[in-house]
Structures are given as C-alpha cells and as structure tokens.
Design a protein around this motif. Sequence first.
Motif, mmCIF file in Angstrom:
data_model
loop_
_atom_site.group_PDB
_atom_site.id
_atom_site.type_symbol
_atom_site.label_atom_id
_atom_site.label_comp_id
_atom_site.label_asym_id
_atom_site.label_seq_id
_atom_site.Cartn_x
_atom_site.Cartn_y
_atom_site.Cartn_z
ATOM 1 N N ALA A 1 0.823 -1.031 0.128
ATOM 2 C CA ALA A 1 -0.065 -0.226 -0.173
ATOM 3 C C ALA A 1 0.541 1.536 -0.148
ATOM 4 O O ALA A 1 0.258 2.378 0.193
ATOM 5 N N THR A 2 2.133 0.931 0.042
ATOM 6 C CA THR A 2 2.513 2.328 -0.477
ATOM 7 C C THR A 2 2.897 3.390 -1.239
ATOM 8 O O THR A 2 2.482 2.836 -2.671
ATOM 9 N N ASP A 3 2.569 4.316 -1.464
ATOM 10 C CA ASP A 3 2.551 5.224 -2.501
ATOM 11 C C ASP A 3 4.297 5.312 -3.406
ATOM 12 O O ASP A 3 3.420 4.966 -4.600
ATOM 13 N N LEU A 4 5.207 4.574 -3.353
ATOM 14 C CA LEU A 4 6.084 4.060 -4.051
ATOM 15 C C LEU A 4 5.436 2.828 -5.418
ATOM 16 O O LEU A 4 5.696 3.002 -6.142
ATOM 17 N N LYS B 1 2.344 0.989 -5.328
ATOM 18 C CA LYS B 1 1.053 1.926 -6.467
ATOM 19 C C LYS B 1 2.022 2.822 -6.982
ATOM 20 O O LYS B 1 1.050 2.637 -8.448
ATOM 21 N N PHE B 2 2.352 3.407 -7.280
ATOM 22 C CA PHE B 2 2.629 4.503 -8.825
ATOM 23 C C PHE B 2 3.470 3.457 -9.441
ATOM 24 O O PHE B 2 2.882 3.545 -10.885
ATOM 25 N N THR B 3 4.537 2.237 -9.338
ATOM 26 C CA THR B 3 4.841 1.651 -10.191
ATOM 27 C C THR B 3 4.113 1.247 -10.686
ATOM 28 O O THR B 3 4.491 0.510 -11.677
ATOM 29 N N GLU C 1 1.349 1.395 -11.271
ATOM 30 C CA GLU C 1 0.671 2.174 -12.147
ATOM 31 C C GLU C 1 1.339 2.069 -13.376
ATOM 32 O O GLU C 1 0.527 1.961 -14.337
#
Length: 141
Positions: A29-32, A34-36, A38
């Motif tokens: 659930a970390t932002d990094l 999730k970003f990767t 996506e």
Amino acid sequence: MSFEIVKRESTDFGGLVLPRMELGSSAHATDLLKFTRERVQLRGVEELTTVYVAVPELGWTAVIGYRCIDLDHLEIGDVLVRVPAGYFAKFTPDGRTSDPIEDVWIQAEVAEKEGRIERAYAEEVEVFRPPNNVELFISLT
C-alpha cells in the motif's frame, strides 16, 4: 486460511526495481509501490507480478513487472530476475479483508506464526490479475 503447497518451475520476470522494501501485509500500500504498479500497468501488462528478492544487508528488493518468456520479451530499461524452481505455499484471498493483496499477506503471516509453513525468505512472488484475483507464492525451506 486458503493455501496449498505447490512446486514451481524456474521462471524469469522483467520489470522495474524498488530497493529496500518492507515485506508484509501493509507493504503493497505504499505510494511508491502503487505508483510503480500503475506505470507498469500503463504498458498494457495484464498479469502484474511483484517478485520480492532478499538482498543480504539491504533487506528486500521488489521487481514489479511481468513474466518474461525470453530476453526479447524484456522491455528496454527493465531488469530481469529469475525465481528458481522450488516449493512454495500458494495463498489466495479468503475474504479476511476487502483488499485481496493484504488478505493473502496476512494469511502468509498467520501461517508462519502458527508453524503451518516454514519460510525460506528467498524469492516471494505476488501475481495480480485485475480486478481482484491474487496469488501469493511464499518460498519454503
């Protein structure tokens, strides 16, 4: 808890690297991360795979990407990681939480704590097929 012991053949995966990742039910659930994920999905990857690799003295490195059939399939700039053949505990969601990825990691943590599996802490493979199909393969000793 929903898991079975399976034997997996050696498999190659290609993708983007995230070093020094935490391993467990909240790591996804970390932002990094999730970003990767996506970014990789924007490439048209339907079966998104995250391979967690233990790196001595650094912790875990995540390779987020796809199963790599051969080197011609590897995208320019991506890394290649091989998960050796071996025995794994395969977890699938059982509804413990509404997040299927969190669900399988919680199951793996509970299974280890209860002594139902003995983790090797080697390569661990998380396969996500949208919208909610997840399989988690935990390496066994």
